[in-house]
Design an enzyme around this catalytic site. Structure first.
Site, short mmCIF file in Angstrom:
data_model
loop_
_atom_site.label_atom_id
_atom_site.label_comp_id
_atom_site.label_asym_id
_atom_site.label_seq_id
_atom_site.Cartn_x
_atom_site.Cartn_y
_atom_site.Cartn_z
N PRO A 227 43.64 -9.39 -22.68
CA PRO A 227 43.38 -10.30 -21.62
C PRO A 227 42.47 -9.76 -20.42
O PRO A 227 43.23 -8.92 -19.60
CB PRO A 227 44.99 -10.75 -21.35
CG PRO A 227 45.80 -9.43 -21.50
CD PRO A 227 44.91 -8.79 -23.03
N ASP A 403 42.23 -4.84 -18.15
CA ASP A 403 43.27 -5.38 -19.28
C ASP A 403 44.66 -5.56 -18.25
O ASP A 403 45.46 -4.81 -17.77
CB ASP A 403 43.76 -4.02 -20.28
CG ASP A 403 44.59 -4.61 -21.18
OD1 ASP A 403 45.32 -5.61 -20.99
OD2 ASP A 403 44.60 -4.00 -22.39
N HIS A 404 44.94 -6.84 -18.30
CA HIS A 404 45.70 -7.44 -17.40
C HIS A 404 47.27 -7.03 -17.86
O HIS A 404 48.28 -7.29 -17.30
CB HIS A 404 45.77 -9.11 -17.29
CG HIS A 404 46.24 -9.51 -15.91
ND1 HIS A 404 46.84 -8.60 -15.15
CD2 HIS A 404 45.88 -10.56 -15.23
CE1 HIS A 404 47.24 -9.22 -13.80
NE2 HIS A 404 46.79 -10.64 -14.27
N ARG A 405 47.42 -6.55 -19.28
CA ARG A 405 48.52 -6.21 -19.65
C ARG A 405 49.13 -5.15 -18.80
O ARG A 405 50.25 -4.45 -18.86
CB ARG A 405 48.49 -5.87 -21.18
CG ARG A 405 48.46 -7.19 -22.02
CD ARG A 405 48.06 -6.93 -23.45
NE ARG A 405 46.84 -5.96 -23.55
CZ ARG A 405 46.38 -5.40 -24.70
NH1 ARG A 405 47.35 -5.83 -25.96
NH2 ARG A 405 45.31 -4.83 -25.01
N ILE A 407 47.20 -3.24 -16.13
CA ILE A 407 46.56 -3.37 -14.52
C ILE A 407 46.85 -4.73 -14.03
O ILE A 407 46.45 -5.69 -14.37
CB ILE A 407 45.23 -2.95 -14.45
CG1 ILE A 407 45.14 -1.48 -15.00
CG2 ILE A 407 44.53 -3.01 -13.15
CD1 ILE A 407 43.85 -1.23 -15.41
#
Ligand code: CAO
Length: 431
Positions: A227, A403-405, A407
Site C-alpha cells: 500500500p 509502505d503504509h503498513r 510507516i
C-alpha cells in the site's frame, strides 16, 4: 579424445544453499557449450547455469528441489570440445572452471541474475517441467512469461513445445475470464483486452529487453502488494548548490563529478538514522520489522536496456566526494552491463533521481523489501516568501513513497521535512 568433466555450480555471489527450480537436461542429452543446464533461485534472484562445454550428459547429480552452493556438482559430461576447455587436461577428468556471475543484461551464456527480487508472476518455483520437450531457449521464453512448459501441448517434432505453442497458451490464458480479485466484494479484475492493433494502422512489434521483463514483474508485484502513499516536499538547496559548485571545481581535476545526488545520499542517511523505521523491512511473516544498523542505499540507474538499482554500501561512513566517485563508477558499470548480482543486493532504501532530466514530481514504486523510496526531480529557482518579501531560491522537489503498513503518514511527513532541512543546511550532514 572425449573426457568426463564435472560440471559444478559456478560463482553465484554470496548465495548458499540455493534451490534448483528447473533442470533442463537429462542423461543422454547432447548439449552445446552455453546450453542452460539448471535454473537456480534465491529469494532475490533467478539464474540459469549454462554448460561451459559441449558433450553428452553421462550422469545427473542433482534434481529439482535440491539445494546447491558454489562448487556443488551438477552433472558429469562426456565432453566433445576439449579444445575449447582452457583447463582441460587430456585423459584426466577435471572440474569445470566456475563461470563468473554476470547480470541479466550481459552475455547470456553466463548465469543470469534478475536485478531484484524474484518476480511474483514468474511461476517457475513449482513443479519441474522436465517431462516436456523444449529447447532451453523455449524454456526460458516460457519462464519469462510465467508459463510452465509441462502445461503446454507441444506441436513440434516428437511433441516438442515451440515458441508458437507457448504464445498460443498465453493468449488462451489471457482470453479466459480471470478469477474474482481478492477484493472480497465480488468485483472481478478484467483480463487485459487482446487487441489486433494492425487492424487500425501500421505497427512494429519489439520484444521487451530481459531487464524490462524482470524488473517489470518486480515493479508490478511491488505496486499491487504494497500500500503506497507518496508524500511531496521541496528542499531549499540554494546554499548546498553553491557549496557543490565550489567542490565541483576542486574535484573536477580528479575526474570526480559531484552532482546533487551525492549530497542526497548523505542527507538520506542522516534522516534514516533519525527515523530508523525507514531503514527497515518487514520479515517474511509480515509481523516483525527488521531494523537495519547498516546504511546501504540503492540508486536507480537508467540504462539503455532498462532500470537497474545498484547499491552503495556504508554510505554513513563515506564522504561526499567518495560517494560521488562511487556513484559515477557504479552507474557506468550498470550502463556497460558489467554489474553483478552482488552489486544490487543488500539495499536499505532507494533513491530514484530524475533531476538531471526534468519534471516536477513523480510517484516512485517502493523497491521491496525496502519500505520507502525517495524520488528526486529537477531543482528550479522559485520566488519564496521570506521576511515579508520574495526571494529567489533554488528548490528541489522530493517525492517520498512509503509502505503504509510500516510507516504512518505523520512519520513520513516528519521524515521528508527533516530531510529537506538537512539539505537546506548541509552543516547538519556532519551532525
Ligand atoms: N536538479 C537539477 N539538476 C540536477 C539534479 C536535480 N535534482 N540532479 C542532477 N542534476 C544535474 C547534474 O548536476 C548534472 O548537471 P551538469 O551536467 O551540468 O553537471 C546533470 O543534471 C546530469 O546529472 P546526472 O544524471 O548525470 O547525474 P546524477 O548524479 O544526478 O544521476 C544517475 C546519476 C545514475 C542516477 C542518473 O544518471 C540516472 O540514471 N537517473 C535516472 C534514474 C531513473 O531512471 N529513475 C526512474 C526510476 S522509476 O522508473
Amino acid at each position: 579424445m572425449a573426457e568426463i568433466k564435472k560440471i559444478l555450480v559456478p560463482d553465484i555471489g554470496d548465495y548458499k544453499d540455493v534451490s534448483i527450480i528447473e533442470v533442463m537436461v537429462k542423461v543422454g542429452d547432447t548439449i552445446k557449450a552455453e546450453d542452460n543446464l539448471v535454473t537456480l533461485e534465491t529469494d532475490k534472484a533467478a539464474m540459469d547455469v549454462p554448460s561451459p562445454y559441449a558433450g553428452v550428459i553421462k550422469e545427473m547429480k542433482i534434481k529439482v528441489g535440491d539445494k546447491v552452493s558454489e562448487g556443488s556438482l551438477i552433472l558429469l559430461l562426456e565432453s566433445s570440445d576439449v579444445a575449447s576447455a582452457p583447463q582441460a587436461k587430456p585423459a584426466a577428468p577435471v572440474a569445470a572452471a566456475p563461470v563468473a556471475a554476470v547480470p541479466v543484461a550481459a552475455v547470456s551464456a553466463a548465469p543470469v541474475f534478475a536485478p531484484a527480487a524474484q518476480p511474483a508472476s514468474v511461476a517457475v518455483v513449482a513443479p519441474s517441467s522436465s517431462g516436456a520437450h523444449a529447447s532451453p531457449a523455449i524454456r526460458r521464453f516460457a519462464r519469462e512469461l510465467g508459463v510452465q512448459v509441462a502445461q503446454v501441448k507441444g506441436s513440434g517434432e516428437k511433441g516438442r513445445v515451440t515458441k508458437d505453442d507457448v504464445q498460443l497458451f498465453v493468449k488462451a490464458a489471457l482470453a479466459q475470464p480471470r478469477a474474482a480479485a481478492a477484493s472480497g466484494n465480488g468485483l472481478q479484475v478484467l483480463a487485459s483486452p487482446v487487441v489486433d492493433f494492425a487492424k487500425f494502422g501500421a505497427i512494429e512489434t519489439r520484444p521487451l529487453s530481459r531487464i524490462k521483463k524482470i524488473s517489470g514483474a518486480n515493479l508490478h508485484r511491488n505496486w499491487v502488494t504494497i500500500p503506497h502513499i507518496t508524500q511531496f516536499d521541496e528542499a531549499d538547496i540554494t546554499e548546498m548548490e553553491a557549496f557543490r559548485k565550489e567542490l565541483g571545481a576542486e574535484y573536477a581535476k580528479q575526474n570526480i563529478k559531484i552532482t546533487p545526488l551525492a549530497f542526497m545520499l548523505k542527507a538520506v542517511v542522516v534522516a534514516l538514522q533519525k527515523f530508523p523505521d525507514f531503514n527497515a523491512s518487514l520479515d517474511a511473516s509480515g509481523e516483525n520489522l527488521v531494523l537495519k544498523q547498516y546504511f546501504h542505499i540503492g540508486v536507480a540507474v537508467d540504462t539503455p536496456d532498462g532500470l537497474m538499482v545498484p547499491v552503495l554500501r556504508d554510505v554513513d561512513k563515506k564522504g561526499i566526494a567518495q560517494l560521488a566517485k562511487e556513484l559515477g563508477e557504479i552507474s557506468a558499470k550498470a550502463r556497460e552491463k558489467k554489474i553483478t548480482a552482488a552489486d544490487m543486493q543488500g539495499g536499505c532504501f532507494t533513491i530514484s533521481s530524475l533531476g538531471g532530466i526534468g519534471g516536477t514530481a513523480f510517484t516512485p514504486i517502493i523497491n521491496a523489501p525496502e519500505v520507502a523510496i525517495l524520488g528526486v526531480s529537477k531543482a528550479i529557482i522559485k520566488p519564496m516568501h521570506q521576511d515579508d518579501t520574495f526571494v529567489a531560491r533554488l528548490m528541489l522537489p522530493l517525492s517520498l513513497s512509503y509502505d503504509h503498513r510500516v510507516i504512518d503518514g505523520a512519520a513520513a511527513a516528519r521524515f521528508i521535512v527533516f530531510l529537506s532541512q538537512v539539505l537546506a543546511d548541509t552543516r547538519r550532514l556532519a551532525l
